[in-house]
Design a protein around this motif. Structure first.
Motif, mmCIF file in Angstrom:
data_model
loop_
_atom_site.group_PDB
_atom_site.id
_atom_site.type_symbol
_atom_site.label_atom_id
_atom_site.label_comp_id
_atom_site.label_asym_id
_atom_site.label_seq_id
_atom_site.Cartn_x
_atom_site.Cartn_y
_atom_site.Cartn_z
ATOM 1 N N ILE A 50 -3.116 -2.438 2.060
ATOM 2 C CA ILE A 50 -1.862 -2.272 1.318
ATOM 3 C C ILE A 50 -1.600 -3.490 0.452
ATOM 4 O O ILE A 50 -1.257 -3.368 -0.724
ATOM 5 C CB ILE A 50 -0.674 -2.031 2.279
ATOM 6 C CG1 ILE A 50 -0.864 -0.708 3.008
ATOM 7 C CG2 ILE A 50 0.647 -2.075 1.529
ATOM 8 C CD1 ILE A 50 0.045 -0.535 4.207
ATOM 9 N N GLY A 51 -1.781 -4.669 1.008
ATOM 10 C CA GLY A 51 -1.540 -5.894 0.252
ATOM 11 C C GLY A 51 -0.091 -6.010 -0.171
ATOM 12 O O GLY A 51 0.811 -5.551 0.520
ATOM 13 N N GLN A 52 0.124 -6.594 -1.339
ATOM 14 C CA GLN A 52 1.483 -6.801 -1.849
ATOM 15 C C GLN A 52 2.015 -5.598 -2.617
ATOM 16 O O GLN A 52 3.225 -5.483 -2.829
ATOM 17 C CB GLN A 52 1.525 -8.045 -2.737
ATOM 18 C CG GLN A 52 1.258 -9.319 -1.978
ATOM 19 C CD GLN A 52 2.267 -9.522 -0.844
ATOM 20 O OE1 GLN A 52 3.468 -9.465 -1.049
ATOM 21 N NE2 GLN A 52 1.757 -9.742 0.359
ATOM 22 N N SER A 53 1.122 -4.705 -3.037
ATOM 23 C CA SER A 53 1.561 -3.509 -3.757
ATOM 24 C C SER A 53 0.556 -2.394 -3.514
ATOM 25 O O SER A 53 -0.602 -2.646 -3.173
ATOM 26 C CB SER A 53 1.709 -3.792 -5.252
ATOM 27 O OG SER A 53 0.449 -4.015 -5.843
ATOM 28 N N PRO A 80 12.286 0.301 -11.497
ATOM 29 C CA PRO A 80 11.413 -0.054 -12.630
ATOM 30 C C PRO A 80 9.946 -0.172 -12.198
ATOM 31 O O PRO A 80 9.646 -0.645 -11.093
ATOM 32 C CB PRO A 80 11.951 -1.417 -13.083
ATOM 33 C CG PRO A 80 13.356 -1.459 -12.586
ATOM 34 C CD PRO A 80 13.380 -0.643 -11.331
ATOM 35 N N VAL A 81 9.066 0.254 -13.075
ATOM 36 C CA VAL A 81 7.632 0.330 -12.768
ATOM 37 C C VAL A 81 7.050 -0.961 -12.186
ATOM 38 O O VAL A 81 6.328 -0.897 -11.198
ATOM 39 C CB VAL A 81 6.830 0.792 -14.016
ATOM 40 C CG1 VAL A 81 5.341 0.759 -13.751
ATOM 41 C CG2 VAL A 81 7.259 2.189 -14.429
ATOM 42 N N PRO A 82 7.317 -2.137 -12.720
ATOM 43 C CA PRO A 82 6.692 -3.343 -12.162
ATOM 44 C C PRO A 82 7.038 -3.593 -10.694
ATOM 45 O O PRO A 82 6.284 -4.222 -9.967
ATOM 46 C CB PRO A 82 7.230 -4.481 -13.031
ATOM 47 C CG PRO A 82 7.738 -3.833 -14.272
ATOM 48 C CD PRO A 82 8.140 -2.447 -13.890
ATOM 49 N N VAL A 83 8.177 -3.085 -10.268
ATOM 50 C CA VAL A 83 8.643 -3.336 -8.902
ATOM 51 C C VAL A 83 8.249 -2.202 -7.950
ATOM 52 O O VAL A 83 8.140 -2.391 -6.745
ATOM 53 C CB VAL A 83 10.187 -3.515 -8.904
ATOM 54 C CG1 VAL A 83 10.727 -3.767 -7.519
ATOM 55 C CG2 VAL A 83 10.591 -4.620 -9.849
ATOM 56 N N ARG A 84 8.020 -1.026 -8.494
ATOM 57 C CA ARG A 84 7.817 0.190 -7.703
ATOM 58 C C ARG A 84 6.688 0.074 -6.673
ATOM 59 O O ARG A 84 6.880 0.403 -5.500
ATOM 60 C CB ARG A 84 7.549 1.362 -8.644
ATOM 61 C CG ARG A 84 7.580 2.703 -7.971
ATOM 62 C CD ARG A 84 7.388 3.828 -8.964
ATOM 63 N NE ARG A 84 8.421 3.755 -9.980
ATOM 64 C CZ ARG A 84 8.330 4.311 -11.184
ATOM 65 N NH1 ARG A 84 7.235 4.971 -11.526
ATOM 66 N NH2 ARG A 84 9.300 4.208 -12.061
ATOM 67 N N ARG A 126 7.082 0.135 -2.624
ATOM 68 C CA ARG A 126 6.348 1.137 -1.837
ATOM 69 C C ARG A 126 5.538 0.447 -0.737
ATOM 70 O O ARG A 126 5.519 0.891 0.408
ATOM 71 C CB ARG A 126 5.437 1.953 -2.747
ATOM 72 C CG ARG A 126 4.675 3.038 -2.027
ATOM 73 C CD ARG A 126 3.775 3.839 -2.956
ATOM 74 N NE ARG A 126 4.563 4.593 -3.916
ATOM 75 C CZ ARG A 126 4.603 4.341 -5.216
ATOM 76 N NH1 ARG A 126 3.887 3.348 -5.722
ATOM 77 N NH2 ARG A 126 5.354 5.065 -6.021
ATOM 78 N N ALA A 127 4.894 -0.661 -1.064
ATOM 79 C CA ALA A 127 4.114 -1.407 -0.072
ATOM 80 C C ALA A 127 5.011 -1.942 1.028
ATOM 81 O O ALA A 127 4.657 -1.871 2.213
ATOM 82 C CB ALA A 127 3.349 -2.548 -0.749
ATOM 83 N N ASP A 128 6.167 -2.472 0.658
ATOM 84 C CA ASP A 128 7.111 -2.988 1.661
ATOM 85 C C ASP A 128 7.553 -1.884 2.615
ATOM 86 O O ASP A 128 7.596 -2.074 3.834
ATOM 87 C CB ASP A 128 8.348 -3.596 0.988
ATOM 88 C CG ASP A 128 8.063 -4.896 0.253
ATOM 89 O OD1 ASP A 128 6.998 -5.507 0.517
ATOM 90 O OD2 ASP A 128 8.903 -5.292 -0.577
#
Length: 152
Positions: free
Chosen positions: A88-91, A130-134, A138-140
């Motif tokens: 999963i990693g950070q994203s 927003p896309v950069p955060v999505r 999701r990973a979190d």
């Protein structure tokens, strides 16, 4: 009616189940068998036999080249948990997230109901973000759910 990708996937999965959990194929031979182009075999292998879905793919190019697909067996839940967290990693993308959730269901770790809840929590509901955060969000969410499943 199933498409050719579904048929090729089922063929490879049946070979994996009948054997020792691994299959070694030559792309051109498989393409001949299903009367398709070799790139169709590449597509099936790269989209349907991923690490998230529980497969390891090795390939050797050239005249005697092959593609080897191995099913990754879960031996230890703790190791599996750590492997998932690393994957999963950070994203994580929506498709990779769904693959991990479906694998949890296939392995009997979660129920069909839990699978649908996890997909709902990591799917369209976060599309307003927003896309950069999505992918990070999701990973979190996925990491938190996996921790609840494996640790508690």
């Amino acid at each position: 009616m199933r498409n050719i990708s579904d048929i090729i996937e089922q063929h490879l999965k049946s070979i994996l189940q009948q054997g020792d959990g691994s299959v070694e194929i030559q792309r051109s031979e498989l393409a001949d068998k299903f009367q398709c182009v070799p790139s169709q075999i590449n597509y099936v292998i790269s989209t349907r036999f991923t690490v998230e879905k529980g497969y390891l793919v090795e390939s050797k190019r050239g005249g005697g080249g092959y593609i080897r697909i191995r099913k990754i067996e879960i031996i230890d839940n703790k190791r599996f948990y750590h492997m998932l967290m690393e994957a999963i990693g950070q994203s994580i993308t929506s498709a990779a997230c769904d693959n991990i959730i479906e694998r949890l269901r296939e392995e009997g770790i979660i129920s069909p109901r839990e699978m649908h809840m996890m997909k709902a929590a990591t799917g369209r509901v976060i599309s307003a973000v927003p896309v950069p955060v999505r992918d990070r969000l999701r990973a979190d969410i996925l990491r938190a759910m996996l921790t609840a499943i494996f640790i508690y």
